[in-house]
Design an enzyme around this catalytic site. Structure first.
Site, PDB file in Angstrom:
ATOM      1  N   ASN A   6       0.854  -1.186   0.000  1.00  0.00           N
ATOM      2  CA  ASN A   6       0.000   0.000   0.000  1.00  0.00           C
ATOM      3  C   ASN A   6       0.899   1.247   0.000  1.00  0.00           C
ATOM      4  O   ASN A   6       1.698   1.443   0.918  1.00  0.00           O
ATOM      5  CB  ASN A   6      -0.882  -0.044   1.261  1.00  0.00           C
ATOM      6  CG  ASN A   6      -1.827   1.134   1.325  1.00  0.00           C
ATOM      7  OD1 ASN A   6      -1.427   2.271   1.068  1.00  0.00           O
ATOM      8  ND2 ASN A   6      -3.080   0.888   1.661  1.00  0.00           N
ATOM      9  N   HIS A   9       1.137   6.139   1.819  1.00  0.00           N
ATOM     10  CA  HIS A   9       1.996   6.991   2.650  1.00  0.00           C
ATOM     11  C   HIS A   9       3.039   7.750   1.838  1.00  0.00           C
ATOM     12  O   HIS A   9       3.543   8.780   2.287  1.00  0.00           O
ATOM     13  CB  HIS A   9       2.651   6.162   3.755  1.00  0.00           C
ATOM     14  CG  HIS A   9       1.632   5.588   4.682  1.00  0.00           C
ATOM     15  ND1 HIS A   9       0.924   6.374   5.572  1.00  0.00           N
ATOM     16  CD2 HIS A   9       1.143   4.338   4.810  1.00  0.00           C
ATOM     17  CE1 HIS A   9       0.067   5.603   6.216  1.00  0.00           C
ATOM     18  NE2 HIS A   9       0.180   4.371   5.770  1.00  0.00           N
ATOM     19  N   ARG A  17       4.247  18.708   1.078  1.00  0.00           N
ATOM     20  CA  ARG A  17       4.869  19.876   0.464  1.00  0.00           C
ATOM     21  C   ARG A  17       4.086  20.393  -0.748  1.00  0.00           C
ATOM     22  O   ARG A  17       4.427  21.411  -1.326  1.00  0.00           O
ATOM     23  CB  ARG A  17       6.295  19.521  -0.002  1.00  0.00           C
ATOM     24  CG  ARG A  17       7.328  19.653   1.079  1.00  0.00           C
ATOM     25  CD  ARG A  17       7.493  21.130   1.426  1.00  0.00           C
ATOM     26  NE  ARG A  17       8.252  21.301   2.636  1.00  0.00           N
ATOM     27  CZ  ARG A  17       9.569  21.528   2.671  1.00  0.00           C
ATOM     28  NH1 ARG A  17      10.271  21.584   1.587  1.00  0.00           N
ATOM     29  NH2 ARG A  17      10.169  21.688   3.835  1.00  0.00           N
ATOM     30  N   HIS A  42      -5.411   3.712  -1.916  1.00  0.00           N
ATOM     31  CA  HIS A  42      -6.748   4.088  -1.439  1.00  0.00           C
ATOM     32  C   HIS A  42      -7.087   5.487  -1.947  1.00  0.00           C
ATOM     33  O   HIS A  42      -6.475   6.465  -1.526  1.00  0.00           O
ATOM     34  CB  HIS A  42      -6.711   4.048   0.101  1.00  0.00           C
ATOM     35  CG  HIS A  42      -8.042   4.287   0.755  1.00  0.00           C
ATOM     36  ND1 HIS A  42      -8.219   4.153   2.104  1.00  0.00           N
ATOM     37  CD2 HIS A  42      -9.251   4.644   0.261  1.00  0.00           C
ATOM     38  CE1 HIS A  42      -9.477   4.425   2.414  1.00  0.00           C
ATOM     39  NE2 HIS A  42     -10.126   4.728   1.311  1.00  0.00           N
ATOM     40  N   ARG A  44      -9.257   8.174  -1.429  1.00  0.00           N
ATOM     41  CA  ARG A  44     -10.237   8.627  -0.430  1.00  0.00           C
ATOM     42  C   ARG A  44     -11.113   9.723  -0.992  1.00  0.00           C
ATOM     43  O   ARG A  44     -10.690  10.482  -1.869  1.00  0.00           O
ATOM     44  CB  ARG A  44      -9.510   9.149   0.815  1.00  0.00           C
ATOM     45  CG  ARG A  44      -9.110   8.060   1.777  1.00  0.00           C
ATOM     46  CD  ARG A  44      -8.511   8.682   3.031  1.00  0.00           C
ATOM     47  NE  ARG A  44      -8.350   7.675   4.057  1.00  0.00           N
ATOM     48  CZ  ARG A  44      -9.251   7.431   5.019  1.00  0.00           C
ATOM     49  NH1 ARG A  44     -10.346   8.138   5.101  1.00  0.00           N
ATOM     50  NH2 ARG A  44      -9.036   6.488   5.904  1.00  0.00           N
ATOM     51  N   ARG A  48      -6.927  12.867   0.442  1.00  0.00           N
ATOM     52  CA  ARG A  48      -5.866  13.359   1.336  1.00  0.00           C
ATOM     53  C   ARG A  48      -4.491  12.812   0.979  1.00  0.00           C
ATOM     54  O   ARG A  48      -3.489  13.375   1.339  1.00  0.00           O
ATOM     55  CB  ARG A  48      -6.196  13.055   2.794  1.00  0.00           C
ATOM     56  CG  ARG A  48      -6.081  11.602   3.154  1.00  0.00           C
ATOM     57  CD  ARG A  48      -6.211  11.399   4.642  1.00  0.00           C
ATOM     58  NE  ARG A  48      -7.567  11.599   5.103  1.00  0.00           N
ATOM     59  CZ  ARG A  48      -8.070  11.022   6.197  1.00  0.00           C
ATOM     60  NH1 ARG A  48      -7.313  10.251   6.937  1.00  0.00           N
ATOM     61  NH2 ARG A  48      -9.314  11.206   6.559  1.00  0.00           N
ATOM     62  N   GLU A  69      -8.427   0.679  -3.260  1.00  0.00           N
ATOM     63  CA  GLU A  69      -9.283   0.722  -2.069  1.00  0.00           C
ATOM     64  C   GLU A  69     -10.206   1.915  -2.203  1.00  0.00           C
ATOM     65  O   GLU A  69      -9.772   3.006  -2.599  1.00  0.00           O
ATOM     66  CB  GLU A  69      -8.438   0.915  -0.810  1.00  0.00           C
ATOM     67  CG  GLU A  69      -7.731  -0.318  -0.357  1.00  0.00           C
ATOM     68  CD  GLU A  69      -6.939  -0.034   0.908  1.00  0.00           C
ATOM     69  OE1 GLU A  69      -7.202   0.974   1.586  1.00  0.00           O
ATOM     70  OE2 GLU A  69      -6.041  -0.818   1.192  1.00  0.00           O
ATOM     71  N   THR A 100      -8.165   3.718   8.180  1.00  0.00           N
ATOM     72  CA  THR A 100      -9.408   2.948   8.182  1.00  0.00           C
ATOM     73  C   THR A 100      -9.546   2.220   9.515  1.00  0.00           C
ATOM     74  O   THR A 100      -8.845   1.248   9.776  1.00  0.00           O
ATOM     75  CB  THR A 100      -9.407   1.946   7.009  1.00  0.00           C
ATOM     76  OG1 THR A 100      -8.944   2.631   5.850  1.00  0.00           O
ATOM     77  CG2 THR A 100     -10.790   1.406   6.748  1.00  0.00           C
ATOM     78  N   GLU A 150     -11.287  -9.094   2.894  1.00  0.00           N
ATOM     79  CA  GLU A 150      -9.999  -8.779   3.512  1.00  0.00           C
ATOM     80  C   GLU A 150     -10.281  -8.598   4.996  1.00  0.00           C
ATOM     81  O   GLU A 150     -11.078  -7.737   5.386  1.00  0.00           O
ATOM     82  CB  GLU A 150      -9.383  -7.508   2.916  1.00  0.00           C
ATOM     83  CG  GLU A 150      -8.038  -7.194   3.574  1.00  0.00           C
ATOM     84  CD  GLU A 150      -7.231  -6.112   2.844  1.00  0.00           C
ATOM     85  OE1 GLU A 150      -7.293  -6.041   1.598  1.00  0.00           O
ATOM     86  OE2 GLU A 150      -6.563  -5.335   3.548  1.00  0.00           O
ATOM     87  N   HIS A 190      -3.790  -4.476   7.556  1.00  0.00           N
ATOM     88  CA  HIS A 190      -3.884  -3.318   8.449  1.00  0.00           C
ATOM     89  C   HIS A 190      -3.053  -3.552   9.705  1.00  0.00           C
ATOM     90  O   HIS A 190      -3.323  -4.471  10.471  1.00  0.00           O
ATOM     91  CB  HIS A 190      -5.323  -2.971   8.859  1.00  0.00           C
ATOM     92  CG  HIS A 190      -5.468  -1.494   9.148  1.00  0.00           C
ATOM     93  ND1 HIS A 190      -4.967  -0.927  10.285  1.00  0.00           N
ATOM     94  CD2 HIS A 190      -5.989  -0.486   8.417  1.00  0.00           C
ATOM     95  CE1 HIS A 190      -5.200   0.373  10.253  1.00  0.00           C
ATOM     96  NE2 HIS A 190      -5.808   0.679   9.120  1.00  0.00           N
ATOM     97  N   HIS A 213       2.053   0.862   5.971  1.00  0.00           N
ATOM     98  CA  HIS A 213       2.764   1.756   6.878  1.00  0.00           C
ATOM     99  C   HIS A 213       4.116   1.218   7.311  1.00  0.00           C
ATOM    100  O   HIS A 213       5.118   1.949   7.308  1.00  0.00           O
ATOM    101  CB  HIS A 213       1.878   2.047   8.098  1.00  0.00           C
ATOM    102  CG  HIS A 213       2.400   3.148   8.951  1.00  0.00           C
ATOM    103  ND1 HIS A 213       3.166   2.920  10.060  1.00  0.00           N
ATOM    104  CD2 HIS A 213       2.308   4.488   8.816  1.00  0.00           C
ATOM    105  CE1 HIS A 213       3.504   4.074  10.591  1.00  0.00           C
ATOM    106  NE2 HIS A 213       2.999   5.048   9.859  1.00  0.00           N
TER     107      HIS A 213
HETATM  108  N1  PXP Z   1      -5.834  -2.951   3.892  1.00  0.00           N
HETATM  109  C1  PXP Z   1      -6.763  -1.968   3.961  1.00  0.00           C
HETATM  110  C2  PXP Z   1      -8.138  -2.276   3.481  1.00  0.00           C
HETATM  111  C3  PXP Z   1      -6.435  -0.680   4.432  1.00  0.00           C
HETATM  112  O1  PXP Z   1      -7.373   0.277   4.503  1.00  0.00           O
HETATM  113  C4  PXP Z   1      -5.098  -0.424   4.814  1.00  0.00           C
HETATM  114  C5  PXP Z   1      -4.707   0.942   5.280  1.00  0.00           C
HETATM  115  O2  PXP Z   1      -4.887   1.869   4.272  1.00  0.00           O
HETATM  116  C6  PXP Z   1      -4.165  -1.468   4.708  1.00  0.00           C
HETATM  117  C7  PXP Z   1      -4.567  -2.717   4.274  1.00  0.00           C
HETATM  118  C8  PXP Z   1      -2.727  -1.271   5.062  1.00  0.00           C
HETATM  119  O3  PXP Z   1      -2.602  -0.952   6.411  1.00  0.00           O
HETATM  120  P1  PXP Z   1      -1.193  -0.515   6.989  1.00  0.00           P
HETATM  121  O4  PXP Z   1      -0.801   0.770   6.322  1.00  0.00           O
HETATM  122  O5  PXP Z   1      -1.435  -0.381   8.449  1.00  0.00           O
HETATM  123  O6  PXP Z   1      -0.219  -1.623   6.648  1.00  0.00           O
END
Ligand code: PXP
Length: 238
Positions: A6, A9, A17, A42, A44, A48, A69, A100, A150, A190, A213
């Site tokens: 993912n 980030h 910036r 994702h 959103r 963001r 997502e 989330t 998921e 997550h 993350h």
């Molecule tokens: N899966 C889903 C559906 C999510 O919403 C997220 C966070 O955006 C993740 C996985 C990944 O989570 P993390 O960034 O905590 O690894």
């Protein structure tokens, strides 16, 4: 198990910036070159982090599995039908949340979610519902026609190393077993990181983990290539 990285980030950092660095596309390419099985992003409602431009560029410039997502809104459905990612993961979205927070409450809106996912499935997209590890959510998900769930691993991740770890882990294991019994493919994600991800091997038949993350955080110190490879080592270990 497959690993979807993912990359939200990376976009968060870029947007801090309001300019072009770091490049989301370059990051995604590095993840794939390091061996990741796909990219998760994702889009959103408040944009963001990932933007419409990002998601369409990912589609155009990367020859890999793209997992979009998104919330169950008609704006997002329209975008997904134009983008045609390989996969869509439907998540709940609250403007005020940092990430989330919980799973989608499918059980209380089976009909609405069924109507929402049907055009996506008909367009050839693999649809996944991001749900908490609860029996009623798993069986509701299977009633919607979605091919995947998921499981939200946030509670397990937070409990890792604490006295309720086992309780949270067992919920995931049981939810995955029920999902498989009902013919669903089961992903998880997550809060997974380099310390807690190994227990995902104790859950039979998980298809894919989506992790963001912890990988992007580690990449600050080790570089993205190494951060992805280290996670792949843990995810692919038998
Ligand atoms: N899966 C889903 C559906 C999510 O919403 C997220 C966070 O955006 C993740 C996985 C990944 O989570 P993390 O960034 O905590 O690894």
């Amino acid at each position: 198990m497959l690993l979807g990285v993912n990359i939200d980030h990376v976009a968060t950092l870029r947007n801090a910036r309001g300019e072009e660095e770091p490049s989301v596309i370059q990051a995604a390419k590095l993840c794939i070159e390091a061996g990741a099985d796909g990219i998760t992003a994702h889009l959103r409602e408040d944009r963001r982090h990932i933007t419409d431009y990002d998601i369409f560029s990912l589609r155009k410039e990367l020859n890999c599995k793209l997992n979009m997502e998104m919330a169950a809104t008609y704006e997002m459905q329209k975008i997904a039908l134009e983008l045609l990612p390989e996969a869509c993961c439907i998540v709940p979205e609250k403007r005020e949340e940092v990430t989330t927070e919980g799973g989608l409450d499918v059980a209380s809106q089976i009909e609405r979610i069924t109507d929402f996912v049907t055009p996506l499935i008909e367009a050839g997209i693999q649809v996944s519902l991001f749900i908490d590890a609860e029996k009623k959510q798993v069986s509701a998900a299977s009633d919607t026609g979605a091919q995947f769930i998921e499981l939200h691993t946030g509670a397990y991740s937070r409990a890792f190393g604490k006295k309720n770890e086992e309780e949270e882990f067992i919920k995931l294991k049981q939810a995955a077993a029920l999902g498989h019994l009902l013919g669903l493919n089961v992903n998880a994600g997550h809060g997974l990181n380099y310390k807690n991800v190994h227990r995902m091997h104790e859950i039979d038949g998980l298809h894919e983990l989506n992790i963001g993350h912890s990988i992007i955080s580690r990449s600050i110190f080790t570089g993205l290539d190494s951060a992805v490879k280290e996670m792949l080592n843990l995810v692919n270990k038998n």
